[in-house]
Design a protein around this motif. Sequence first.
Motif, short mmCIF file in Angstrom:
data_model
loop_
_atom_site.label_atom_id
_atom_site.label_comp_id
_atom_site.label_asym_id
_atom_site.label_seq_id
_atom_site.Cartn_x
_atom_site.Cartn_y
_atom_site.Cartn_z
N ASN A 49 0.80 -1.22 0.00
CA ASN A 49 0.00 0.00 0.00
C ASN A 49 0.84 1.27 0.00
O ASN A 49 0.30 2.37 -0.07
CB ASN A 49 -0.96 0.01 1.19
CG ASN A 49 -2.05 -1.02 1.03
OD1 ASN A 49 -2.55 -1.23 -0.07
ND2 ASN A 49 -2.44 -1.67 2.10
N ARG A 139 -4.50 2.83 4.79
CA ARG A 139 -5.30 3.83 4.07
C ARG A 139 -5.33 5.15 4.83
O ARG A 139 -5.28 6.23 4.25
CB ARG A 139 -6.73 3.33 3.86
CG ARG A 139 -7.01 2.60 2.57
CD ARG A 139 -6.23 1.38 2.40
NE ARG A 139 -6.66 0.66 1.19
CZ ARG A 139 -6.18 -0.50 0.87
NH1 ARG A 139 -5.29 -1.09 1.64
NH2 ARG A 139 -6.56 -1.11 -0.23
N THR A 143 -3.44 8.35 3.16
CA THR A 143 -4.32 9.50 2.92
C THR A 143 -3.87 10.71 3.71
O THR A 143 -3.87 11.84 3.21
CB THR A 143 -5.78 9.15 3.27
OG1 THR A 143 -6.18 8.01 2.50
CG2 THR A 143 -6.72 10.32 2.96
#
Length: 154
Positions: A49, A139, A143
């Motif tokens: 990720n 995430r 972000t």
Amino acid sequence: MSTTTRRRVKVASLAPEFYQAMIALDAQSALGLDPLLAHLVRIRASQLNGCAYCLDMHTLDARHLGESEQRLHLLATWREAGKFFTPKERAALALTESITLVSVDHVPDEVYDAAAEQFDDKELAQLIGLIVTINAWTRIGVTGRLEPGHYSPS
């Protein structure tokens, strides 16, 4: 042409109830799993990720628990690393990649079946929970563009 956002909200301070729920979820997600295995899973999902903060955190935690530098360096290429990862770790890492990259090929039966051979049902359920949880954390980290270098293992 992309524009860079200058300001990123701080989820921890602006959505504290959600953040505390994530911490509670995280505390439950690896129960019953080997702590080093759990960190390998977290590190691999963080690599996939692109979350520098989570990668920094979990490699520090793994080192703190005694994980070797060599295995940490080889983790991104675990399939080629042969003897460095056990069959159980390899099954967990394959499942981690399938769940993390779920849009690519969902979770193939052979990947799930390989994990089910290495983990009992309760452990497999915990492993799935752990993978889902670290993906949520990455995430948040990506972000929010959380910066590595501020975490210290406790």
